[in-house]
Each structure stands twice: as C-alpha cells, then as structure tokens.
Motif scaffolding. Structure first.
Motif, PDB file in Angstrom:
ATOM      1  N   PRO A 101      44.937  71.597  77.630  1.00 26.96           N
ATOM      2  CA  PRO A 101      44.457  70.246  77.331  1.00 26.96           C
ATOM      3  C   PRO A 101      42.979  70.081  77.687  1.00 26.96           C
ATOM      4  O   PRO A 101      42.523  70.565  78.724  1.00 26.96           O
ATOM      5  N   ARG A 102      42.263  69.401  76.804  1.00 23.93           N
ATOM      6  CA  ARG A 102      40.845  69.164  77.044  1.00 23.93           C
ATOM      7  C   ARG A 102      40.489  67.745  76.618  1.00 23.93           C
ATOM      8  O   ARG A 102      40.032  67.502  75.505  1.00 23.93           O
ATOM      9  N   PRO A 103      40.717  66.788  77.511  1.00 20.98           N
ATOM     10  CA  PRO A 103      40.415  65.395  77.177  1.00 20.98           C
ATOM     11  C   PRO A 103      38.915  65.183  76.983  1.00 20.98           C
ATOM     12  O   PRO A 103      38.085  65.872  77.589  1.00 20.98           O
ATOM     13  N   ALA A 104      38.578  64.222  76.131  1.00 20.76           N
ATOM     14  CA  ALA A 104      37.178  63.872  75.900  1.00 20.76           C
ATOM     15  C   ALA A 104      37.105  62.440  75.397  1.00 20.76           C
ATOM     16  O   ALA A 104      38.015  61.958  74.716  1.00 20.76           O
ATOM     17  N   ASP A 105      36.033  61.750  75.738  1.00 19.77           N
ATOM     18  CA  ASP A 105      35.845  60.383  75.255  1.00 19.77           C
ATOM     19  C   ASP A 105      35.561  60.351  73.761  1.00 19.77           C
ATOM     20  O   ASP A 105      35.964  59.417  73.064  1.00 19.77           O
ATOM     21  N   ASP A 106      34.874  61.366  73.266  1.00 23.10           N
ATOM     22  CA  ASP A 106      34.608  61.483  71.829  1.00 23.10           C
ATOM     23  C   ASP A 106      35.924  61.815  71.137  1.00 23.10           C
ATOM     24  O   ASP A 106      36.526  62.855  71.398  1.00 23.10           O
ATOM     25  N   ARG A 107      36.359  60.937  70.236  1.00 25.13           N
ATOM     26  CA  ARG A 107      37.660  61.125  69.591  1.00 25.13           C
ATOM     27  C   ARG A 107      37.723  62.411  68.782  1.00 25.13           C
ATOM     28  O   ARG A 107      38.778  63.032  68.665  1.00 25.13           O
ATOM     29  N   LYS A 108      36.603  62.842  68.217  1.00 25.21           N
ATOM     30  CA  LYS A 108      36.583  64.094  67.459  1.00 25.21           C
ATOM     31  C   LYS A 108      36.702  65.314  68.369  1.00 25.21           C
ATOM     32  O   LYS A 108      37.082  66.394  67.930  1.00 25.21           O
ATOM     33  N   ASN A 110      38.359  65.106  71.430  1.00 23.40           N
ATOM     34  CA  ASN A 110      39.497  64.953  72.328  1.00 23.40           C
ATOM     35  C   ASN A 110      40.621  65.921  71.958  1.00 23.40           C
ATOM     36  O   ASN A 110      41.172  65.866  70.859  1.00 23.40           O
ATOM     37  N   MET A 111      40.959  66.818  72.875  1.00 19.05           N
ATOM     38  CA  MET A 111      42.012  67.813  72.636  1.00 19.05           C
ATOM     39  C   MET A 111      43.039  67.743  73.760  1.00 19.05           C
ATOM     40  O   MET A 111      43.526  68.755  74.246  1.00 19.05           O
ATOM     41  N   ALA A 112      43.359  66.539  74.173  1.00 18.86           N
ATOM     42  CA  ALA A 112      44.279  66.349  75.292  1.00 18.86           C
ATOM     43  C   ALA A 112      45.728  66.573  74.891  1.00 18.86           C
ATOM     44  O   ALA A 112      46.534  67.074  75.669  1.00 18.86           O
ATOM     45  N   ALA A 113      46.080  66.168  73.663  1.00 17.75           N
ATOM     46  CA  ALA A 113      47.457  66.299  73.192  1.00 17.75           C
ATOM     47  C   ALA A 113      47.449  66.888  71.790  1.00 17.75           C
ATOM     48  O   ALA A 113      46.938  66.270  70.854  1.00 17.75           O
ATOM     49  N   LEU A 114      48.000  68.084  71.648  1.00 12.17           N
ATOM     50  CA  LEU A 114      48.016  68.806  70.382  1.00 12.17           C
ATOM     51  C   LEU A 114      49.426  68.834  69.821  1.00 12.17           C
ATOM     52  O   LEU A 114      50.402  68.970  70.560  1.00 12.17           O
ATOM     53  N   TRP A 115      49.525  68.782  68.481  1.00  7.24           N
ATOM     54  CA  TRP A 115      50.821  68.763  67.815  1.00  7.24           C
ATOM     55  C   TRP A 115      50.760  69.513  66.484  1.00  7.24           C
ATOM     56  O   TRP A 115      49.689  69.753  65.936  1.00  7.24           O
ATOM     57  N   ASN A 116      51.937  69.830  65.944  1.00  5.99           N
ATOM     58  CA  ASN A 116      52.125  70.313  64.572  1.00  5.99           C
ATOM     59  C   ASN A 116      51.273  71.533  64.215  1.00  5.99           C
ATOM     60  O   ASN A 116      50.455  71.489  63.297  1.00  5.99           O
ATOM     61  N   GLU A 131      45.725  63.987  69.195  1.00 13.28           N
ATOM     62  CA  GLU A 131      45.726  62.526  69.269  1.00 13.28           C
ATOM     63  C   GLU A 131      44.284  62.056  69.396  1.00 13.28           C
ATOM     64  O   GLU A 131      43.574  62.463  70.301  1.00 13.28           O
ATOM     65  N   ALA A 132      43.885  61.201  68.469  1.00 14.36           N
ATOM     66  CA  ALA A 132      42.478  60.804  68.421  1.00 14.36           C
ATOM     67  C   ALA A 132      42.342  59.286  68.348  1.00 14.36           C
ATOM     68  O   ALA A 132      42.310  58.608  69.369  1.00 14.36           O
ATOM     69  N   TRP A 133      42.291  58.740  67.148  1.00 13.40           N
ATOM     70  CA  TRP A 133      42.114  57.308  66.973  1.00 13.40           C
ATOM     71  C   TRP A 133      43.461  56.598  66.986  1.00 13.40           C
ATOM     72  O   TRP A 133      44.515  57.225  66.888  1.00 13.40           O
ATOM     73  N   VAL A 134      43.442  55.268  67.083  1.00  9.07           N
ATOM     74  CA  VAL A 134      44.680  54.496  67.112  1.00  9.07           C
ATOM     75  C   VAL A 134      45.469  54.684  65.829  1.00  9.07           C
ATOM     76  O   VAL A 134      46.700  54.775  65.838  1.00  9.07           O
ATOM     77  N   THR A 135      44.774  54.786  64.710  1.00 14.44           N
ATOM     78  CA  THR A 135      45.441  54.847  63.409  1.00 14.44           C
ATOM     79  C   THR A 135      45.490  56.240  62.803  1.00 14.44           C
ATOM     80  O   THR A 135      46.061  56.426  61.735  1.00 14.44           O
ATOM     81  N   SER A 136      44.914  57.219  63.446  1.00 15.18           N
ATOM     82  CA  SER A 136      44.833  58.535  62.813  1.00 15.18           C
ATOM     83  C   SER A 136      44.678  59.643  63.834  1.00 15.18           C
ATOM     84  O   SER A 136      44.035  59.466  64.878  1.00 15.18           O
TER      85      SER A 136
END
Length: 226
Positions: A101-108, A110-116, A131-136
């Motif tokens: 996991p690599r959290p970051a404030d920049d949504r692009k 942010n690699m805190a939670a990876l899937w699929n 997991e990045a933006w609220v809608t995407s």
C-alpha cells in the motif's frame, strides 16, 4: 466506490467470456481465503496460507498468478482500506509481495487500496484499480518484474481486448461530465490504449445498457475481450 461502475463483462458470455476448458490451468480462492493453483494435470499448489486473499488472476502464460490481500478492511468514506498485490509462480508455489500500500493525497498517485488485477497480454504488466475519487477508481499499470507503477486513466476495467487491431487495449467504464453541468454526469465505455490514450467511445454505451453495447460492438467487430 471501487465496484460502482464495473459492468463485469467477464460474466456475460458470448465473445466476451474467458474460455474455460477441462484440463486447463486455473486458479481459485477457497472459502478460507487460500489461493490455490491447479496445473490442469491433476496437481494443485497452495500459493498462500488461509487469510484475506481475494481476486486471483492467471497470466497468459498459464502459470503466473496475481492476487490481492486485504490488510485493513476500512470504509471508502474514511479512505482507510489497505490492500497489497501478490504475484506467484503456480507450479512451484513461490509467491512474493509485488506492491505494498502506498497512500497519497494526490488521487492519481494514491495506491492505498488495489483491486481487480488484470494481466497484459504479454504478461509483463498487471493492471489494477486503485481507490481514488468518490465517483471513480484510477487504473494503474504495474511492472511484474520491478513493481514500478504508472497511472493510466480514471475509471474501472471492464475487459482487455484479446484479438483484432486493438489487442491489448483496455475497455474502461468512465464517469464523464458534459460541458453543460445541468445535463449531469454520465457513464460511458471507452477503448483506451495501454498508455492511457483515448481511442474511441463504444457506440451505445452512454445512452443504453453498457454491457449490451460493448457485447454487440465486440461481436460485430469479430474480436474477443474479457
């Protein structure tokens, strides 16, 4: 958030479904959360201990496996979920963590939670949704050998094109915003080059059922995608 816009093309059959034949290598996850590789010749190999392992994917070489481990089951509202990506050799059972996991404030970034996880056609890269933006979600490409990552595009991975002139390209469902804000946001499936370049919108995926639109488009082209 990570599953909201996913249309799960791999489950709808026809040209979009991954082939499944007897005596072919495969991978599955048990009810206890243990990743198991099946050689196709009657042998099985454990790739993990029982635990919170999810979403195993088999590479085109039929032996390399990628899977997700949940470290912290958080909530999207608090952005505190943590997962990591594993990679393993099915026949030998050797496994290692490829990306932590690599959290970051920049949504692009942010690699805190990876899937699929989805392998590229040459098996050299794994595409994941973070997991990045609220809608995407955000789609990233991770190098299998080095673990280095690269942001590709916003959206959710619906399929990887397997045949035809765009083999290796991604079909991505994205949420878009028109110039006139009164019209509201909408979802549309795009054909995306591995470097993130937009190629074309799938006809009918904006106004109609995106699953049916993509299925019809791929079938009409004579391609396969899953």
């Amino acid at each position: 958030m990570k599953h909201r816009f996913r249309i799960a093309l791999a489950t709808i059959g026809l040209a979009l479904a991954s082939p499944s034949f007897a005596n072919q290598p495969d991978v599955s996850i048990t009810a206890e959360g243990q990743v198991i590789y099946y050689s196709g010749e009657g042998r099985s190999t454990r790739l993990s201990i029982p635990g919170k392992f999810k979403q195993a994917a088999l590479a085109p070489d039929d032996r390399t496996v990628a899977f997700i481990e949940i470290l912290v089951e958080g909530t999207p509202a608090y952005d505190d979920t943590r997962t990591q990506l594993w990679i393993a050799d099915g026949p030998t059972g050797q496994a290692r963590i490829l990306f932590k996991p690599r959290p970051a404030d920049d949504r692009k970034a942010n690699m805190a939670a990876l899937w699929n996880p989805v392998f590229s056609l040459n098996g050299g890269f794994i595409y994941v949704e973070s997991e990045a933006w609220v809608t995407s979600a955000a789609i990233h490409q991770i190098n299998v050998k080095t673990g280095t990552e690269k942001y590709v595009v916003d959206g959710s991975i619906d399929a990887l094109v397997r045949t035809g002139p765009y083999r290796g390209y991604l079909l991505v469902q994205r949420q878009l915003y028109p110039k006139n804000p009164e019209e509201g946001a909408y979802d549309e499936v795009h054909l995306i080059r591995p470097d993130g370049k937009f190629i074309v919108a799938v006809p009918g995926s904006k106004d109609g059922d995106p699953v049916e639109a993509v299925e019809a488009w791929v079938k009409a082209k004579g391609w396969s995608a899953w």
